[in-house]
Design a protein around this motif. Structure first.
Motif, PDB file in Angstrom:
ATOM      1  N   ASP A 161      -4.863 -71.029 -31.454  1.00 36.89           N
ATOM      2  CA  ASP A 161      -6.008 -71.497 -30.802  1.00 36.89           C
ATOM      3  C   ASP A 161      -7.335 -71.245 -31.270  1.00 36.89           C
ATOM      4  O   ASP A 161      -8.352 -71.935 -30.846  1.00 36.89           O
ATOM      5  CB  ASP A 161      -5.732 -71.577 -29.213  1.00 36.89           C
ATOM      6  N   GLU A 162      -7.425 -69.921 -31.512  1.00 35.38           N
ATOM      7  CA  GLU A 162      -8.843 -69.607 -31.865  1.00 35.38           C
ATOM      8  C   GLU A 162      -9.415 -70.260 -33.264  1.00 35.38           C
ATOM      9  O   GLU A 162     -10.504 -70.174 -33.432  1.00 35.38           O
ATOM     10  CB  GLU A 162      -8.936 -68.155 -31.962  1.00 35.38           C
ATOM     11  N   ASP A 192      -9.412 -73.485 -33.586  1.00 31.46           N
ATOM     12  CA  ASP A 192      -9.639 -74.713 -33.473  1.00 31.46           C
ATOM     13  C   ASP A 192     -11.365 -74.867 -33.318  1.00 31.46           C
ATOM     14  O   ASP A 192     -11.829 -75.877 -33.913  1.00 31.46           O
ATOM     15  CB  ASP A 192      -9.184 -75.247 -31.973  1.00 31.46           C
ATOM     16  N   ASP A 244      -0.810 -62.224 -26.927  1.00 26.55           N
ATOM     17  CA  ASP A 244      -0.773 -62.297 -28.004  1.00 26.55           C
ATOM     18  C   ASP A 244      -0.188 -60.891 -28.667  1.00 26.55           C
ATOM     19  O   ASP A 244      -0.840 -59.863 -28.203  1.00 26.55           O
ATOM     20  CB  ASP A 244      -2.186 -62.582 -28.640  1.00 26.55           C
TER      21      ASP A 244
END
Length: 299
Positions: free
Chosen positions: A64-65, A67, A41
């Motif tokens: 994705d963090e 979610d 990232d």
């Protein structure tokens, strides 16, 4: 671990970050330029801007963090490599400013975000040999972490100041903060390109105390720091076990270090001691230039 890594696009970082990812860590690379590597990232930010460092220390690493819906996760560790990497790239005062202010901002923001493990890049240059005006020899051999650090140049000065800064932050916070006095970083492709010249003329390596650190072994060193807790403030020399030239230790003493005191009963294979890192962290270098270049030790 969830790791914020500054300077992951630089010469050392672009090898260390993939190593950490392969070890199972999630890495957010904070740099002025992204690192194009699977699983990394990236965030573009300037270490000399305190506000930017406070922001990235408390930010999502990726989409994705979002979610789980539980807010921004905390970083488990910060590895700080971002810096002007040597003298003669920028003006001396700019090199000093970026490195000193940047390190202060990174450590300050990390601790205020609740991070309890910080690893930062110091340098072999702190010992004053590398960028000395003329020849400066070590005060004794092998060079360990107790050797005086009195350099003459803006880059090494900044690294000495960063060590003092880190130690002060550790004193107040009680966090684990480890400084790495990294020797000359060698990428795998550089062995075939550069080491034949070092074999032919060992004096080319005098300013590096005839040492080096393979970029992949530097990755191992950082990983060992992440895995080892409870040491408080520490500095570690980081180097491979052997010299970067095709001479024995006795041969190097005869040609370059006559009269320099030797503090060990037997001459070690390398004069830039990694004994502390081996003892306290379990560091075990795995790569040698001899795996890539033909050479046999000669007197």
């Amino acid at each position: 671990m969830r790791v914020l890594f500054t300077g992951g696009t630089g010469k050392a970082g672009r090898h260390v970050v993939p190593y950490l990812i392969n070890r199972g860590h999630r890495v957010l690379n904070v740099d002025l330029h992204p690192l194009d590597h699977a699983g990394v990232d990236n965030r573009i930010a300037d270490i000399t801007e305190a506000g930017q460092m406070f922001d990235v220390m408390q930010s999502y690493a990726g989409f994705d963090e979002l979610d789980p819906g539980t807010g921004v996760p905390r970083f488990d560790a910060v590895v700080h490599f971002a810096a002007v990497p040597r003298i003669l790239l920028k003006t001396d005062n700019e090199c000093y400013r970026v490195n000193v202010l940047g390190t202060y901002n990174v450590i300050d923001a990390a601790l205020k975000a609740g991070v309890r493990k910080i690893v930062f890049a110091s340098s072999e240059t702190t010992y004053g040999v590398c960028f000395a005006d003329g020849e400066r020899r070590p005060e004794y051999l092998p060079i360990d972490e107790e050797h005086p650090t009195v350099p003459e140049d803006s880059y090494a000065m900044s690294k000495v100041v960063n060590e003092v800064t880190a130690r002060s932050f550790q004193r107040r916070s009680g966090a684990d903060i480890y400084g790495l006095r990294i020797n000359n970083v060698i990428e795998p492709h550089e062995y075939a390109r550069d080491f034949p010249a070092y074999i032919a003329d060992p004096a080319l390596r005098r300013r590096n105390i005839f040492a080096y650190i393979d970029a992949r072994d530097l990755g191992q060193m950082v990983d060992r720091c992440l895995a080892t807790d409870g040491l408080g403030y520490q500095v570690f020399n980081v180097a491979n076990d052997d010299h970067s030239v095709d001479l024995t230790s006795a041969g190097l003493v005869e040609r370059f270090y006559r009269g320099v005191p030797v503090t060990t009963p037997d001459l070690p294979e390398g004069f830039y001691s990694n004994a502390k890192a081996k003892r306290m962290l379990g560091f075990r270098p795995e790569h040698s230039w001899r795996m890539h270049v033909d050479g046999s030790a000669t007197p």
